[in-house]
Write a protein that holds these residues in place. Structure first.
Motif, short mmCIF file in Angstrom:
data_model
loop_
_atom_site.label_atom_id
_atom_site.label_comp_id
_atom_site.label_asym_id
_atom_site.label_seq_id
_atom_site.Cartn_x
_atom_site.Cartn_y
_atom_site.Cartn_z
N SER A 276 30.14 37.90 41.41
CA SER A 276 30.79 36.91 40.55
C SER A 276 31.28 37.59 39.28
N ASN A 277 32.28 36.95 38.66
CA ASN A 277 32.84 37.49 37.41
C ASN A 277 32.19 36.87 36.18
N ALA A 278 31.26 35.95 36.38
CA ALA A 278 30.67 35.24 35.24
C ALA A 278 30.01 36.23 34.27
N ARG A 279 30.38 36.15 33.03
CA ARG A 279 29.87 36.99 31.93
C ARG A 279 30.30 38.45 32.08
N SER A 280 29.78 39.14 33.12
CA SER A 280 30.07 40.57 33.28
C SER A 280 30.88 40.77 34.56
N ALA A 281 31.54 41.93 34.66
CA ALA A 281 32.36 42.23 35.82
C ALA A 281 31.48 42.40 37.06
N PRO A 282 32.05 42.17 38.24
CA PRO A 282 31.32 42.47 39.47
C PRO A 282 30.83 43.91 39.46
N SER A 283 29.66 44.16 40.05
CA SER A 283 29.12 45.52 39.98
C SER A 283 28.43 45.91 41.28
N PHE A 284 28.33 47.19 41.51
CA PHE A 284 27.61 47.71 42.67
C PHE A 284 26.11 47.72 42.39
N SER A 285 25.34 47.61 43.45
CA SER A 285 23.91 47.83 43.31
C SER A 285 23.64 49.34 43.24
N ASP B 33 33.50 33.65 43.23
CA ASP B 33 33.68 34.46 44.45
C ASP B 33 32.55 34.26 45.47
N CYS B 34 32.40 33.03 45.92
CA CYS B 34 31.30 32.69 46.84
C CYS B 34 31.44 33.31 48.22
N THR B 35 32.56 33.95 48.55
CA THR B 35 32.62 34.72 49.79
C THR B 35 32.35 36.20 49.54
N GLY B 36 32.13 36.58 48.27
CA GLY B 36 31.96 38.00 47.96
C GLY B 36 33.22 38.79 48.28
N SER B 37 34.37 38.16 48.12
CA SER B 37 35.62 38.77 48.59
C SER B 37 35.91 40.10 47.90
N ILE B 38 35.53 40.22 46.63
CA ILE B 38 35.91 41.42 45.88
C ILE B 38 35.22 42.66 46.46
N ALA B 39 34.08 42.46 47.10
CA ALA B 39 33.33 43.60 47.64
C ALA B 39 33.40 43.69 49.15
N ARG B 40 33.87 42.65 49.81
CA ARG B 40 33.74 42.57 51.26
C ARG B 40 35.06 42.35 51.98
N ALA B 41 36.18 42.51 51.26
CA ALA B 41 37.47 42.31 51.91
C ALA B 41 38.49 43.29 51.35
N ASP B 42 39.37 43.79 52.24
CA ASP B 42 40.45 44.67 51.79
C ASP B 42 41.43 43.90 50.91
#
Lengths: 352, 402
Positions: free
Chosen positions: A262-271, B210-219
């Motif tokens: 999610s983009n809420a507050r902080s950017a999406p991030s990797f584990s 992003d409830c599908t996790g699209s940013i990490a799971r889709a081209d």
């Protein structure tokens, strides 16, 4: 003769009337209790969704049971979520409690909403895949049994999402979850030269290696693996059956934490990896469940309200996290792949 | 039915979380394949290794994908698993079902397969787990007659997936369910007949939660957003305040751009609209008081993928704002996808995801060749090194002596 290219069934034919009537006109939602969402439309209509955990790997008997419940309580309408939970779509408030009562009586897991641990997104494991380094269903069952109290309540600092992948292909969401569980190998592949000669496209096999550890051996019509450059990802085995890599004694699990989409507050991030290896101790994987519980309890005790695990660790600093978690830090946790330099500390600001 | 003991797996029938072992046992009452699956899995638990042979190419007439072939490594010991293939069935948008449809899925699978399923695969498909090669075509024929189609596998457009969208979410900024359905149908050929360097996935999320996790799971990640200003209902803000909700601490202080101000005297919330990056935090916290703007569409991001080969990538911004309009049949999006797939098909190496291709040849070249204008929204920050490629044809060469 099958009809080709007809595409998926039309979702419109399976929406309950209350959704058809209020499609795109939802005003707000509430979470009246764990496992129940209440969506209110501009028209004032309220839809209740009752969420139930599933093991994802289910028999047709399970689906038929769920259908019976839906026919009885929700006029036959239900949906699955993107985390493989089921939601019964109830259009009258009076029908919510009887449904929950029956679900409770039959032992269904009602929960997974709000600041909770929802279902673990996971993969095939030993049930159906040929490249796993661990099982999926078994580890998930062990972890969810252990943390069940956080599925059917909403007492965490923020939501917590977990993903499990049985190998480094990382199917699913492990790379972007609050806690990621990944199957890892620790020994190089065993080359079957005869098999390579029979049916492997050698250039594709060579190209599949991230570290360039594989080179062609034209004299032998096979390949050579430089074991010093191999980090056991197993991608060569994906490309060729001649590169078997499973190793029952040395395969296991790595734990990564702090990812989010999610983009809420902080950017999406990797584990990020915090434990490089735990053993495959079937059927309950006690080392894995214990390590995960410890991290979660530390987060609960120390995070601010609303802080995801990654946001908490980034605020306090990873060095402090390792101290607090009493986790050994080793060179295995320092990145040495393509984008590694960005992960080094190019600053004199840190905590002792 | 062979009665054999499974002491390790039996442990996993205990505990509160629903048990997959109990599920396999239920299927094992009906089919020898499920009974043997239990035996193989028990053996895997003892030996700590898998027992499935490498790969397997099976399918149906007319398609190049949709079925994952699988064979057990000891067919003599487990004859019912000698062939144990998975069939991917394309799920309806948003995983909405009625019981009639679900029962049809079960009845057909009872007739032909192991009785085991995954609801659902990570990409979204209904997974029918375990059937023999000779049953694949009859299975497809039967499901096809019942109104289903196969999902994707191989180097093709994989099954698309979407969040619940306007079906049940006030945050949805475009019709994700319709977009998913319409666009999947548009690209049936690309989905069923692999013709690309590698797999390509599209996921539709109605907002940046992003409830599908699209940013990490889709081209291709299609993430709903808006272009004008947040709408704030001041009466509802006062209600939150009256309930003792900490608007300053839990909303304003957490805003990443600090564009929200709560005036504790007047109990009013104000926003500097042009500074908002639409992260959804304040809307998530106060859904009754704060709404997205009115001018809605989606941000299109490209490149998301998992680890293999070049590390995991998150998708990055290519089109900051695009209308996602069912009225014009999502024409702009479809045209965009065709352009970038065509470019990737020309430039991508074997088994190279589009994100890796763009990374290898450079964003500049990708943008020039797909005729997409570069904008600052594409980067977190500009480059720090001065190693810039210039097109030599654009330079003034009038006074250069060669």
């Amino acid at each position: 003769m099958a009809k080709l290219d007809q595409g998926p069934p039309n979702y419109k034919e399976m929406l309950p009337p209350i959704i058809k009537e209020n499609y795109g006109k939802w005003k707000y939602h509430e979470i009246p209790r764990s496992g129940v969402l209440k969506h209110v439309s501009e028209s004032g209509a309220a839809l209740y969704s009752v969420r139930v955990g599933t093991p994802r790997l289910v028999s047709i008997d399970f689906i038929r049971d769920v259908c019976e419940l839906a026919d009885k309580h929700t006029d036959g309408f239900l949906r699955w979520t993107t985390r493989n939970n089921i939601e019964f779509l109830v259009s009258e408030e009076a029908k919510v409690q009887p449904l929950i009562d029956e679900l409770d009586a039959k032992g269904y897991a009602v929960g997974g909403t709000g600041a909770a641990i929802s279902n673990i997104i996971h993969t095939q494991g030993w049930v159906h895949c040929h490249t796993p380094a661990t099982d999926a269903s078994g580890v998930v069952k062990a972890v969810m049994d252990d943390l069940y109290e956080y599925f059917n309540s909403m007492k965490l600092p923020a939501k917590l999402k977990m993903g499990l992948a049985c190998c480094l292909n990382m199917c699913g969401s492990t790379h972007c979850s609050d806690i990621g569980i990944v199957g890892v190998h620790r020994t190089p592949p065993r080359i079957d030269h005869e098999k390579i000669r029979k049916g492997t496209e050698i250039p594709s096999l060579v190209a599949s290696c991230p570290t360039g550890a594989i080179r062609p051996d034209p004299k032998n019509k096979s390949v050579i693996v430089n074991n010093d450059k191999c980090m056991y990802c197993g991608n060569c085995y994906t490309m060729s059956p001649a590169m078997e890599i499973y190793d029952a004694k040395n395969d296991g699990i790595a734990i990564l934490i702090g990812g989010k989409v999610s983009n809420a507050r902080s950017a999406p991030s990797f584990s990020r990896m915090v434990i490089p290896f735990l053993p495959n101790n079937a059927p309950r994987w006690p080392e894995t469940t214990e390590a995960i519980r410890k991290i979660i309890e530390l987060w609960i005790a120390n995070a601010q309200k609303g802080e995801r695990i990654g946001e908490w660790v980034e605020r306090i600093g990873w060095e402090k996290f390792f101290t607090m978690a009493e986790l050994p830090f080793s060179d295995m946790l320092i990145d040495d792949y393509i984008f590694s330099r960005e992960t080094f500390r190019t600053s004199a600001a840190f905590k002792y | 039915m062979t009665e054999k003991k499974t002491p390790l797996l039996d442990e996993l029938e205990k505990g509160k979380w629903p048990s997959f072992v109990s599920e396999i046992k239920r299927a094992a009452v009906r089919t020898e394949a499920a009974a043997e699956l239990l035996q193989v899995l028990e053996r895997s638990y003892v030996e700590r290794r898998g027992h499935w042979k490498h790969g397997g190419i099976v399918g149906v007439r007319g398609y190049g994908g949709g079925v994952i072939g699988r064979y057990v490594d000891e067919p003599q010991t487990y004859p019912a698993l000698a062939e144990f293939h998975t069939i991917r069935i394309n799920q309806p948008s948003g995983f909405f079902y009625n019981t009639k449809t679900l029962r049809t899925i079960c009845d057909l699978w009872e007739k032909h397969g192991s009785g085991m399923t995954n609801m659902h695969g990570s990409t979204g498909d209904i997974i029918l787990l375990g059937c023999k090669t000779e049953h694949i075509q009859p299975i497809f024929d039967d499901y096809s007659d019942a109104g289903f189609d196969l999902g994707g596998s191989g180097s093709c457009l994989r099954t698309t997936n979407t969040c619940v969208g306007p079906g049940r979410c006030e945050f949805a900024c475009y019709d994700t369910l319709e977009a998913c359905y319409n666009i999947t149908n548009e690209f049936m050929d690309e989905l069923h007949r692999p013709m690309w360097p590698y797999k390509s996935k599209i996921k539709f999320s109605g907002c940046s939660n992003d409830c599908t996790g699209s940013i990490a799971r889709a081209d291709c990640s299609v993430i709903g957003t808006w272009r004008d200003t947040l709408r704030i209902d001041q009466a509802a803000v006062k209600e939150y305040a009256a309930e003792g909700f900490d608007i300053q601490g839990l909303v304003c202080a957490k805003c990443p751009t600090k564009c929200l101000t709560f005036d504790s005297a007047t109990q009013e919330l104000s926003v500097v609209g042009e500074d908002c990056t639409r992260c959804m935090h304040c809307i998530n916290k106060m859904p009754k008081a704060i709404q997205a703007g009115k001018e809605k569409g989606a941000t299109i991001l490209i490149g998301g993928k998992s680890t293999i080969v070049q590390s995991a990538f998150m998708s990055w911004v290519i089109v900051p704002f695009m209308k996602m309009d069912p009225e014009d049949d999502f024409a702009e999006f479809k045209d965009f996808m065709r352009r970038i797939w065509e470019w990737w098909d020309e430039n991508g190496k074997t088994r190279e995801r589009i994100g890796e291709t763009i990374y290898r040849v450079g964003m500049g070249k990708f943008l020039r060749e797909t005729e997409i204008a570069p904008v600052p929204q594409m980067v977190f920050r500009p480059r720090a090194n001065p190693y810039v490629f210039w097109n030599q044809d654009d330079l003034d060469t009038s006074s250069v002596e060669l």
